[in-house]
Write an enzyme that holds these catalytic residues in place. Structure first.
Site, mmCIF file in Angstrom:
data_model
loop_
_atom_site.group_PDB
_atom_site.id
_atom_site.type_symbol
_atom_site.label_atom_id
_atom_site.label_comp_id
_atom_site.label_asym_id
_atom_site.label_seq_id
_atom_site.Cartn_x
_atom_site.Cartn_y
_atom_site.Cartn_z
ATOM 1 N N HIS A 81 -7.892 4.604 1.658
ATOM 2 C CA HIS A 81 -7.206 4.878 0.499
ATOM 3 C C HIS A 81 -6.513 5.535 0.019
ATOM 4 C CE1 HIS A 81 -6.068 0.295 0.983
ATOM 5 N NE2 HIS A 81 -7.209 0.856 1.468
ATOM 6 N N SER B 266 -11.018 -1.045 -0.938
ATOM 7 C CA SER B 266 -9.772 -1.764 -0.691
ATOM 8 C C SER B 266 -10.097 -2.577 -1.688
ATOM 9 C CB SER B 266 -9.397 -2.199 0.489
ATOM 10 O OG SER B 266 -9.853 -3.206 0.858
ATOM 11 N N ASN C 6 0.911 -0.966 0.175
ATOM 12 C CA ASN C 6 -0.183 0.097 -0.422
ATOM 13 C C ASN C 6 1.096 1.541 -0.149
ATOM 14 O OD1 ASN C 6 -2.737 -1.186 0.335
ATOM 15 N ND2 ASN C 6 -1.785 -1.913 2.463
ATOM 16 N N GLU D 274 -16.500 3.936 2.304
ATOM 17 C CA GLU D 274 -14.699 4.088 2.133
ATOM 18 C C GLU D 274 -15.151 5.052 0.855
ATOM 19 O OE1 GLU D 274 -12.622 1.177 1.969
ATOM 20 O OE2 GLU D 274 -14.285 -0.410 2.695
ATOM 21 N N HIS E 76 -14.435 -2.178 4.845
ATOM 22 C CA HIS E 76 -13.619 -2.703 5.180
ATOM 23 C C HIS E 76 -14.475 -3.210 6.763
ATOM 24 C CE1 HIS E 76 -9.397 -3.503 7.140
ATOM 25 N NE2 HIS E 76 -9.395 -3.848 6.063
ATOM 26 N N LYS F 175 -0.672 4.287 4.448
ATOM 27 C CA LYS F 175 -0.968 3.254 3.282
ATOM 28 C C LYS F 175 0.253 4.733 2.254
ATOM 29 C CE LYS F 175 -4.879 0.969 3.254
ATOM 30 N NZ LYS F 175 -4.671 1.399 5.061
ATOM 31 N N ASP G 91 -14.269 6.563 5.286
ATOM 32 C CA ASP G 91 -13.199 5.910 5.563
ATOM 33 C C ASP G 91 -12.219 6.546 4.205
ATOM 34 O OD1 ASP G 91 -10.955 4.198 5.963
ATOM 35 O OD2 ASP G 91 -11.592 2.660 6.483
#
Length: 425
Positions: A236, A208, A68, A204, A157, A269, A233
């Protein structure tokens, strides 16, 4: 290794039988051993289904298409030297933080860092957590009460799902990115007379496993229509999206939306270190300090960890990191342009995302192709069911600013080769 472990588990299960506790002949030793036999049975079952996990050490010379570390910051000499300079500004009084934030683990440095993070993200306040998992667990698990409702995207997640298990509120799941379904669900719950609680929608900004984006503008519009809260979230997306890597919410100018309850930003990440922060109103921060048990009862981040986070943020606003973001999106464009014609429908449609995926139905097939790539010194991992739905197993490819065009060419060539896909399926 896996074959030998499978054989060992099979041999153990044949030798031992689970004792009958109802029998007076069950000895104390048998009672002690039963838990280990249970573990053997469970691990044997997982191995038989091709789902046995094991730890491995990444080879130094492997070509990275799995980490990541999107901007290569974790391996950057600039980052390493900058952290060293930052940590030397204040004499190291303790290696560890010595306690939780509410006891001896707080510091002026941590308080100042939270203010810096809040300012960077144009948030009223920020609260540090030891990890993104702990942060989501605390937010989802302890914010909503029994009269409230949590609505979660089905691809959220694992930390969000575990938080739902902790929460006392009712939990609903809606199909991935299906805004119409969400609107109907809210109409049938919030719109019903007698509902007095609060509603929290959890998504998110970039997912992911699939690498696609949440329709955050539409989600906030729906939340405004029904007076509900959105928790996003951004694990990423921070570091990658936005002029300075602020994340997708700020890139779209949505940071001050009245229905944006919280953003979760993580540092493991693109930020190249560890930890997380909840971006929220000051009253929410104070509530979490008082009620979020994973925060209250965990030893806080060490001084060195805080220095890493502070330096990562300071680097985000530099020409070097801007160039790395530009390079990352060039790599994404190159991978997409070269792979579409060769991989066809097997390549998920994820433009502008560092998370790409090639569908390889079946756990055994997916593991086979991942292992074949690793034999070619290319680091990728198979994503198997039940992590993803059966039939949607895939090779997850993570692109980075440090991936060369030659490395991408090799990856695509091997993935598209006849001895892998055409002969295998």
């Amino acid at each position: 290794m896996k074959a030998s472990l499978t054989s060992y588990l099979s041999e153990r299960s044949e030798k031992k039988q689970v004792p009958n506790f109802a029998s007076s002949e069950c000895s104390q030793d048998e009672r002690i051993q039963v838990i280990y036999q249970r573990f053997h049975t469970l691990l044997k079952s997982r191995a038989k289904r091709g789902l046995l996990r094991s730890l491995s050490v990444t080879k130094q010379n492997e070509i990275d298409f799995s980490s990541n570390d999107y901007l290569g910051l974790a391996r950057s000499q600039l980052f390493i030297e900058s952290v060293k300079k930052e940590s030397e500004k204040d004499s190291l009084r303790c290696v560890g933080s010595t306690g939780s934030r509410l006891l001896t683990g707080n510091s002026q440095y941590a308080e100042d860092l939270e203010k810096y993070i809040a300012s960077f993200h144009c948030s009223e306040s920020a609260l540090l957590f030891n990890s993104g998992f702990t942060c989501n667990l605390s937010v989802v698990g302890y914010v909503a009460q029994k009269e409230d409702l949590i609505i979660v995207d089905e691809l959220a997640h694992s930390s969000v799902r575990e938080g739902c298990k902790l929460s006392r509120s009712k939990v609903c799941v809606f199909p991935h990115n299906d805004t119409e379904y969400l609107r109907t669900l809210l109409k049938n719950t919030v719109g019903v007379d007698g509902f007095k609680g609060s509603v929290f929608v959890v998504v998110e900004s970039i997912y992911s496993m699939d690498g696609d984006f949440a329709p955050v503008e539409q989600l906030l519009e729906i939340c405004l229509d029904f007076g509900t809260h959105l928790i996003v979230d951004e694990a990423h997306s921070v570091g990658v999206y936005g002029e300075r890597g602020e994340g997708i919410i700020q890139k779209k100018g949505l940071g001050q939306h009245p229905c944006l309850f919280m953003r979760v930003v993580t540092f493991g990440k693109a930020f190249g270190c560890h930890g997380a922060a909840a971006l929220c109103r000051s009253i929410v921060r104070e509530y979490l300090i008082n009620y979020a048990r994973p925060l209250i009862y965990s030893t806080s981040l060490s001084y060195h960890s805080l220095c890493c986070i502070r330096v990562a943020y300071s680097l985000m606003d530099t020409p070097q990191l801007s160039e790395r973001r530009r390079r990352l999106f060039h790599v994404i464009d190159y991978f997409r342009s070269k792979s579409r014609s060769l991989l066809g429908d097997r390549l998920l449609d994820r433009p502008q995302s560092p998370i790409q995926a090639v569908l390889v139905p079946g756990n055994e097939n997916c593991v086979y192709i991942a292992n074949t790539l690793r034999q070619q010194n290319i680091s990728v991992y198979p994503i198997r069911s039940p992590t993803v739905p059966s039939g949607a197993e895939r090779i997850r490819i993570t692109l980075h600013s440090h991936n060369t065009l030659e490395e991408i060419d090799d990856l695509i060539r091997i993935l598209a080769s006849s001895d892998l896909f055409r002969a295998r399926f």
